[in-house]
Design a protein around this motif. Structure first.
Motif, short mmCIF file in Angstrom:
data_model
loop_
_atom_site.label_atom_id
_atom_site.label_comp_id
_atom_site.label_asym_id
_atom_site.label_seq_id
_atom_site.Cartn_x
_atom_site.Cartn_y
_atom_site.Cartn_z
N GLY A 135 0.86 -1.19 0.00
CA GLY A 135 0.00 0.00 0.00
C GLY A 135 0.89 1.23 0.00
N GLY A 136 0.42 2.26 -0.71
CA GLY A 136 1.25 3.47 -0.80
C GLY A 136 0.44 4.73 -0.55
N VAL A 140 4.85 -1.36 -2.32
CA VAL A 140 4.10 -2.06 -3.36
C VAL A 140 2.73 -1.40 -3.48
CG1 VAL A 140 3.15 -4.28 -4.10
CG2 VAL A 140 5.25 -4.22 -2.73
N ASP A 141 2.44 -0.80 -4.61
CA ASP A 141 1.13 -0.19 -4.84
C ASP A 141 1.01 0.11 -6.33
OD1 ASP A 141 -1.19 1.49 -4.99
OD2 ASP A 141 -0.88 2.14 -2.94
N PHE A 164 -0.66 9.11 -3.30
CA PHE A 164 -2.02 9.36 -3.79
C PHE A 164 -2.88 8.11 -3.64
CE2 PHE A 164 0.54 12.19 -6.77
CZ PHE A 164 0.32 13.33 -6.02
N CYS A 180 -11.54 17.43 3.14
CA CYS A 180 -11.38 16.56 4.30
C CYS A 180 -12.54 16.84 5.26
CB CYS A 180 -10.09 16.91 5.05
SG CYS A 180 -8.59 16.56 4.14
N THR A 200 -11.86 16.26 8.42
CA THR A 200 -11.04 16.44 9.62
C THR A 200 -10.21 17.71 9.42
OG1 THR A 200 -9.36 15.05 8.59
CG2 THR A 200 -10.87 13.97 10.11
N ARG A 222 -9.09 17.60 -0.20
CA ARG A 222 -8.33 16.36 0.02
C ARG A 222 -7.14 16.25 -0.92
NH1 ARG A 222 -13.47 13.62 0.73
NH2 ARG A 222 -13.15 12.21 -1.03
N THR A 249 2.51 -2.72 -8.51
CA THR A 249 1.71 -3.94 -8.63
C THR A 249 0.99 -4.14 -7.29
OG1 THR A 249 1.83 -6.29 -9.16
CG2 THR A 249 3.66 -5.41 -7.92
N LEU A 297 -3.21 -1.18 3.86
CA LEU A 297 -4.03 -1.50 2.69
C LEU A 297 -5.14 -0.50 2.39
CD1 LEU A 297 -4.35 -5.28 3.57
CD2 LEU A 297 -2.72 -4.25 1.98
N ASN A 332 -10.67 4.79 10.31
CA ASN A 332 -10.79 5.63 9.11
C ASN A 332 -10.45 7.08 9.45
OD1 ASN A 332 -11.66 3.36 7.89
ND2 ASN A 332 -13.84 3.91 7.98
N ALA A 345 -4.03 6.36 12.26
CA ALA A 345 -3.00 5.62 11.52
C ALA A 345 -1.61 6.17 11.85
CB ALA A 345 -3.27 5.71 10.02
C1 LIG Z 1 -13.17 8.95 0.37
C2 LIG Z 1 -12.46 8.99 1.69
C3 LIG Z 1 -12.25 10.19 2.34
C4 LIG Z 1 -11.59 10.22 3.57
N1 LIG Z 1 -11.40 11.42 4.20
C5 LIG Z 1 -10.68 11.45 5.34
C6 LIG Z 1 -10.39 12.68 6.01
O1 LIG Z 1 -10.83 13.74 5.59
N2 LIG Z 1 -9.63 12.66 7.13
C7 LIG Z 1 -9.15 11.48 7.65
O2 LIG Z 1 -8.46 11.51 8.67
N3 LIG Z 1 -9.44 10.31 7.07
C8 LIG Z 1 -10.18 10.26 5.94
N4 LIG Z 1 -10.46 9.05 5.35
C9 LIG Z 1 -10.05 7.82 6.01
C10 LIG Z 1 -8.76 7.27 5.41
O3 LIG Z 1 -9.05 5.96 5.03
C11 LIG Z 1 -7.66 7.28 6.40
O4 LIG Z 1 -7.34 8.58 6.81
C12 LIG Z 1 -6.37 6.61 5.87
O5 LIG Z 1 -5.32 6.98 6.69
C13 LIG Z 1 -6.07 6.91 4.42
O6 LIG Z 1 -4.85 6.36 3.99
P1 LIG Z 1 -4.58 4.82 3.60
O7 LIG Z 1 -3.22 4.81 3.06
O8 LIG Z 1 -4.84 3.98 4.80
O9 LIG Z 1 -5.67 4.40 2.56
P2 LIG Z 1 -5.88 4.68 1.01
O10 LIG Z 1 -5.88 6.11 0.73
O11 LIG Z 1 -7.10 3.88 0.68
O12 LIG Z 1 -4.62 4.01 0.28
C14 LIG Z 1 -4.39 2.62 0.31
C15 LIG Z 1 -3.46 2.27 -0.83
O13 LIG Z 1 -3.14 0.89 -0.70
C16 LIG Z 1 -3.14 0.30 -1.97
N5 LIG Z 1 -3.40 -1.12 -1.81
C17 LIG Z 1 -4.46 -1.71 -1.22
N6 LIG Z 1 -4.33 -3.05 -1.27
C18 LIG Z 1 -3.15 -3.31 -1.89
C19 LIG Z 1 -2.47 -4.50 -2.23
N7 LIG Z 1 -2.95 -5.70 -1.94
N8 LIG Z 1 -1.26 -4.40 -2.87
C20 LIG Z 1 -0.75 -3.19 -3.17
N9 LIG Z 1 -1.36 -2.02 -2.87
C21 LIG Z 1 -2.55 -2.08 -2.23
C22 LIG Z 1 -4.21 1.02 -2.75
O14 LIG Z 1 -3.96 0.95 -4.13
C23 LIG Z 1 -4.08 2.45 -2.20
O15 LIG Z 1 -3.24 3.26 -3.01
C24 LIG Z 1 -11.15 9.01 4.13
C25 LIG Z 1 -11.37 7.80 3.47
C26 LIG Z 1 -12.00 7.78 2.25
C27 LIG Z 1 -12.21 6.47 1.55
#
Ligand SMILES: Cc1cc2nc3c(=O)[nH]c(=O)nc-3n(C[C@H](O)[C@H](O)[C@H](O)COP(=O)(O)OP(=O)(O)OC[C@H]3O[C@@H](n4cnc5c(N)ncnc54)[C@H](O)[C@@H]3O)c2cc1C
Length: 493
Positions: A24-25, A49-50, A56, A69, A71, A105, A135, A166, A472, A477
């Motif tokens: 995840g990235g 890996v992403d 982004f 956002c 938040t 965002r 990938t 993820l 979320n 995180a």
């Molecule tokens: C639409 C939306 C709006 C949000 N707004 C806010 C906000 O305003 N404030 C807040 O604090 N939180 C917000 N959140 C919650 C958010 O999920 C968390 O803040 C989180 O920290 C976002 O980062 P992330 O990296 O966990 O997730 P994501 O942004 O979902 O990124 C995950 C990445 O992992 C990759 N990935 C997943 N599975 C695999 C795999 N098997 N192999 C390789 N790559 C993989 C994906 O391609 C993606 O690029 C929001 C969530 C969503 C969906």
């Protein structure tokens, strides 16, 4: 970190360097990477890996400035310690940002991208090798002294340590449309929003959901004048806030809250008492009933709650950041079933207030509702059936039939799934029927059921949902990432 041509065990017999694979990235991965990087030594490596560019992810990788956002800048930071790194980033680029602001965002996506690149350059100057593999990872397998991360392109990576960041990328398709998945006029999620922007201006759209992603969809659709109807079983819109930030002084008696037993008979009363006391300690306290609207219908309720927020008469908002932290700490050691039972009782109120919407979004929604472009249905459809490539027949509980050109699901995302696919092999993604679920230890490490030792596989953000109640939220995180970086610093390879 070394790419392998096939899925044979990828580990060297002995290793003195640390080879970290981050799956995840998105923002969570960047928070983890930037906090871990300082603990790494020359000769170590990190592979992210992403399929998407690092920084982004789905949450902040959007390009539409309309999407904010929910938040404030204060807590939407890659670091959860004092101050706000996002505020520093924005200020240093001349943005007139304030800790209370809800910024677009895409700016958080840019911030994540730049912080990743800066941190990467610093690590590379110290002799740490960094690579991004575009990938997906499908599984992580324990192999002797390390791990093999299996990738969809049939290659694999060796790792001494794995972080699973993820995020949320698999939309929930609600029951009435699940069997129509793949229909050309059914959008499984509002993102990427280019798909919504590409709909004809005269499209008539049914949005399933009335919470955050459904609201994103409605704002994008209505901006260009499309008639939009939102619907959900509750028919309820979130509350309205003007900030979500950490209070300057603690308002909540978190110690008393931590002592509440999950099975206590008086739990609901005690939780309510602690919340009321906290709200009463906020600046300009008000009785709770004066901070919300009693209206049943969503439009007048939104109007009233928007007016209260605009007048600064919503002190409940100042306890939310502490409530999230307290709930996460309070429930961390509970069995997952207890957490689900207890928090299930508060789900409606939690989702309405913890996931409240920024005043700006409420104002836009109220405007669209007032001019008739947008409506929130009073019931949930009894059937939604396609009639052709761009026509849906929707039947409401009162027997009325309405026709829409498109249906958009704004019904949220599935939590990441991890399961055991054989001894020492953790599958990423939908589980085989009957597969066991790994335990997540207090250190956020995966452990096979009955296995004496936890693996050097950490879960961060949404992937930690079996251990952390409210995931979320970037601040949660970032806190997890800080704890993991501390473990890296403390324990050598
Ligand atoms: C639409 C939306 C709006 C949000 N707004 C806010 C906000 O305003 N404030 C807040 O604090 N939180 C917000 N959140 C919650 C958010 O999920 C968390 O803040 C989180 O920290 C976002 O980062 P992330 O990296 O966990 O997730 P994501 O942004 O979902 O990124 C995950 C990445 O992992 C990759 N990935 C997943 N599975 C695999 C795999 N098997 N192999 C390789 N790559 C993989 C994906 O391609 C993606 O690029 C929001 C969530 C969503 C969906």
């Amino acid at each position: 970190m070394h790419p392998q041509p096939d899925l044979e065990p990828a580990c060297p017999t002995m290793t003195t360097s640390r080879d970290v694979v981050i799956v995840g990235g998105g923002a969570t991965a960047v928070s983890s990477f930037t906090q871990l990087a300082a603990t790494l030594s020359p000769g170590d490596s990190v592979t992210i890996v992403d399929p998407n560019p690092v920084g982004f992810g789905h949450a902040f990788g959007t390009s539409d400035p309309l999407l904010l956002c929910n938040t404030s800048v204060d807590v939407t930071s890659l670091r959860a310690d004092d101050g706000s790194d996002l505020l520093d980033y924005l200020s240093s680029r001349g943005w007139p940002a304030h800790p209370e602001d809800f910024v677009p965002r895409y700016l958080v996506g840019q911030y994540c991208r730049e912080r990743y690149q800066e941190s990467r350059r610093r690590a590379e100057r110290r002799g740490v090798r960094i690579e991004h593999r575009r990938t997906r990872a499908t599984a992580v397998r324990r192999d002797g002294t390390g791990y093999t991360v299996e990738l969809t392109d049939s290659t694999a990576l060796f790792a001494t340590d794995v972080l699973l960041c993820l995020g949320l990328d698999r939309p929930v398709l609600p029951e009435p449309v699940r069997r129509h998945a793949g229909h050309p006029a059914l959008l499984d999620a509002p993102y990427p929003v280019d798909r919504l922007r590409g709909l004809p201006r005269d499209a008539e759209v049914l949005v399933l959901g009335t919470k955050l992603s459904a609201i994103d969809a409605a704002l994008v659709l209505c901006r260009d004048g499309r008639r939009t109807v939102m619907t959900s079983p509750s028919g309820e819109l979130p509350a309205v806030r003007t900030r979500l930030r950490r209070p300057e002084r603690p308002l909540l008696d978190a110690d008393r809250w931590q002592r509440l037993a999950p099975g206590a008979a008086n739990l609901d009363r005690e939780v309510a008492r602690l919340l009321v006391e906290a709200v009463n300690r906020a600046d300009r306290p008000l009785p709770l009933r004066e901070q919300t609207s009693p209206a049943d219908a969503p439009a007048p309720r939104l109007e009233r709650e928007l007016a209260l927020a605009a007048a600064g008469r919503v002190p409940w908002q100042d306890v939310v950041a502490e409530v999230i932290d307290t709930i996460n700490d309070w429930t961390a050691a509970w069995p997952a079933s207890t957490r689900a039972d207890v928090l299930g009782r508060y789900r409606t109120v939690m989702s309405r207030y913890i996931s409240a919407i920024p005043e700006r979004n409420a104002r836009l929604l109220a405007g669209h509702l007032a001019d008739g472009r947008l409506s929130v249905a009073t019931g949930y459809p009894t059937s939604i059936e396609p009639e052709g490539p761009t026509s849906w027949r929707v039947e409401w509980p009162d027997g009325r039939v309405e026709h829409f050109t498109h249906v958009v699901c704004g019904t949220g995302f599935q939590k990441p799934q991890l399961s055991l696919a054989g001894p020492g092999r953790y599958r990423i993604g939908p589980a085989e029927p009957g597969a066991a679920v790994p335990e997540i230890t207090a250190e956020l490490r995966l452990r096979e059921p009955q296995h004496p030792e936890a693996d050097r596989i950490w879960v961060v953000g949404a992937a930690a949902h079996h251990r952390t109640a409210i995931v979320n939220y970037l601040n949660a995180a970032a806190k997890q990432a800080a704890r993991i970086a501390a473990q890296f610093a403390a324990v050598p390879v």
